[in-house]
Structure formats: C-alpha cells, structure tokens
Design a protein around this motif. Structure first.
Motif, PDB file in Angstrom:
ATOM      1  N   ALA A   1       0.838  -1.201   0.000  1.00  0.00           N
ATOM      2  CA  ALA A   1       0.000   0.000   0.000  1.00  0.00           C
ATOM      3  C   ALA A   1       0.870   1.248   0.000  1.00  0.00           C
ATOM      4  O   ALA A   1       0.598   2.208  -0.728  1.00  0.00           O
ATOM      5  CB  ALA A   1      -0.935  -0.014   1.215  1.00  0.00           C
ATOM      6  N   GLN A   2       1.915   1.225   0.789  1.00  0.00           N
ATOM      7  CA  GLN A   2       2.823   2.376   0.857  1.00  0.00           C
ATOM      8  C   GLN A   2       3.447   2.662  -0.504  1.00  0.00           C
ATOM      9  O   GLN A   2       3.573   3.814  -0.908  1.00  0.00           O
ATOM     10  CB  GLN A   2       3.898   2.130   1.905  1.00  0.00           C
ATOM     11  N   ARG A   3       3.789   1.610  -1.247  1.00  0.00           N
ATOM     12  CA  ARG A   3       4.345   1.794  -2.591  1.00  0.00           C
ATOM     13  C   ARG A   3       3.323   2.429  -3.528  1.00  0.00           C
ATOM     14  O   ARG A   3       3.694   3.095  -4.493  1.00  0.00           O
ATOM     15  CB  ARG A   3       4.833   0.461  -3.163  1.00  0.00           C
ATOM     16  N   GLU A   4       2.028   2.234  -3.245  1.00  0.00           N
ATOM     17  CA  GLU A   4       0.955   2.836  -4.041  1.00  0.00           C
ATOM     18  C   GLU A   4       0.618   4.245  -3.567  1.00  0.00           C
ATOM     19  O   GLU A   4      -0.302   4.877  -4.081  1.00  0.00           O
ATOM     20  CB  GLU A   4      -0.303   1.964  -3.984  1.00  0.00           C
ATOM     21  N   GLY A   5       1.320   4.720  -2.532  1.00  0.00           N
ATOM     22  CA  GLY A   5       1.034   6.045  -1.993  1.00  0.00           C
ATOM     23  C   GLY A   5      -0.074   6.049  -0.958  1.00  0.00           C
ATOM     24  O   GLY A   5      -0.669   7.089  -0.681  1.00  0.00           O
ATOM     25  N   VAL A   6      -0.346   4.890  -0.370  1.00  0.00           N
ATOM     26  CA  VAL A   6      -1.428   4.741   0.595  1.00  0.00           C
ATOM     27  C   VAL A   6      -0.834   4.484   1.974  1.00  0.00           C
ATOM     28  O   VAL A   6       0.027   3.617   2.139  1.00  0.00           O
ATOM     29  CB  VAL A   6      -2.364   3.571   0.203  1.00  0.00           C
TER      30      VAL A   6
ATOM     31  N   GLU B   1      -8.323   8.977  -4.350  1.00  0.00           N
ATOM     32  CA  GLU B   1      -9.156   7.792  -4.183  1.00  0.00           C
ATOM     33  C   GLU B   1      -8.643   6.604  -5.003  1.00  0.00           C
ATOM     34  O   GLU B   1      -8.691   5.461  -4.555  1.00  0.00           O
ATOM     35  CB  GLU B   1     -10.584   8.149  -4.597  1.00  0.00           C
ATOM     36  N   GLN B   2      -8.147   6.881  -6.193  1.00  0.00           N
ATOM     37  CA  GLN B   2      -7.690   5.811  -7.075  1.00  0.00           C
ATOM     38  C   GLN B   2      -6.570   4.989  -6.436  1.00  0.00           C
ATOM     39  O   GLN B   2      -6.520   3.769  -6.612  1.00  0.00           O
ATOM     40  CB  GLN B   2      -7.231   6.377  -8.426  1.00  0.00           C
ATOM     41  N   SER B   3      -5.675   5.628  -5.706  1.00  0.00           N
ATOM     42  CA  SER B   3      -4.573   4.898  -5.059  1.00  0.00           C
ATOM     43  C   SER B   3      -5.106   3.917  -4.032  1.00  0.00           C
ATOM     44  O   SER B   3      -4.645   2.769  -3.951  1.00  0.00           O
ATOM     45  CB  SER B   3      -3.604   5.873  -4.395  1.00  0.00           C
TER      46      SER B   3
ATOM     47  N   ALA C   1      -4.895  -0.216  -4.251  1.00  0.00           N
ATOM     48  CA  ALA C   1      -4.316  -1.031  -3.180  1.00  0.00           C
ATOM     49  C   ALA C   1      -5.314  -2.087  -2.706  1.00  0.00           C
ATOM     50  O   ALA C   1      -4.945  -3.248  -2.475  1.00  0.00           O
ATOM     51  CB  ALA C   1      -3.876  -0.140  -2.024  1.00  0.00           C
ATOM     52  N   LEU C   2      -6.588  -1.716  -2.588  1.00  0.00           N
ATOM     53  CA  LEU C   2      -7.604  -2.681  -2.160  1.00  0.00           C
ATOM     54  C   LEU C   2      -7.847  -3.754  -3.225  1.00  0.00           C
ATOM     55  O   LEU C   2      -8.082  -4.918  -2.889  1.00  0.00           O
ATOM     56  CB  LEU C   2      -8.905  -1.959  -1.823  1.00  0.00           C
ATOM     57  N   ALA C   3      -7.768  -3.376  -4.479  1.00  0.00           N
ATOM     58  CA  ALA C   3      -7.919  -4.365  -5.556  1.00  0.00           C
ATOM     59  C   ALA C   3      -6.775  -5.372  -5.517  1.00  0.00           C
ATOM     60  O   ALA C   3      -6.991  -6.576  -5.686  1.00  0.00           O
ATOM     61  CB  ALA C   3      -7.985  -3.668  -6.914  1.00  0.00           C
ATOM     62  N   LEU C   4      -5.568  -4.885  -5.272  1.00  0.00           N
ATOM     63  CA  LEU C   4      -4.422  -5.790  -5.159  1.00  0.00           C
ATOM     64  C   LEU C   4      -4.582  -6.730  -3.969  1.00  0.00           C
ATOM     65  O   LEU C   4      -4.247  -7.912  -4.050  1.00  0.00           O
ATOM     66  CB  LEU C   4      -3.121  -4.986  -5.037  1.00  0.00           C
TER      67      LEU C   4
END
Length: 95
Positions: free
Chosen positions: A32-37, A60-62, A66-69
């Motif tokens: 998640a952190q790598r996705e900016g979350v 929101e997209q980030s 992350a949730l989709a992953l």
C-alpha cells in the motif's frame, strides 16, 4: 487526504492460512505504501467481520488500487466506505 474504512472477511483460503495473517498484513502495508497509501490502522476483530483497515491517500484511485491488489490475493473479501472526519463532514453539510 482521502480516507477509507475497509471491513475484511477471511475467505476459505485466508482461513486455512490464518497463522500467516500478520505477515500478510505487513506485506499489504508495504505494498500500500508503494501505491502512496498510508495504513492508519490494521486491526483484527471478532464478530461479523475478521478485521478492518483505515487507509489514507492523496487520491481515491490509489486506495482503490491497493484494495484491488489485496482482494486479488484471495485471502480476504473487502467492504469499503469513504470516511470523513468532523471538519470534512461539516463542509459537506454546510456547503
């Protein structure tokens, strides 16, 4: 910042590998952190849900990516909702 609360339920796969749940949680936090979350909270619960996440990001997209992953790994099913603090909600209702 955008904030989401996500409720988690273990799938059969996730239940079979329950002992690895803390390690999977750490891996999710890093991904998640790598996705900016930012994972504000990551908790295991009793009752109708097995856990919850509180996530924040600039967009929101980030968070949704992350949730989709997370869901794609097959260990949990998620139910998510956008969350607002008091100041954000005040702006909504007193536009």
């Amino acid at each position: 910042m955008i904030r989401y609360v996500t409720l988690l339920r273990f799938t059969d796969q996730g239940t079979r590998a329950l002992q690895q749940s803390p390690q999977r949680a750490n891996a999710f936090r890093e991904a998640a952190q790598r996705e900016g979350v930012q994972v504000e909270s990551q908790l295991w619960t009793s009752g109708a849900f097995d856990g919850l996440l509180i996530l924040t990001a600039n967009d929101e997209q980030s968070i949704l990516r992350a949730l989709a992953l997370l869901a794609a790994q097959g260990n949990v099913r998620t139910e998510s909702a956008r969350a607002f603090d008091a100041a954000e909600f005040d702006k909504i209702v007193h536009r």
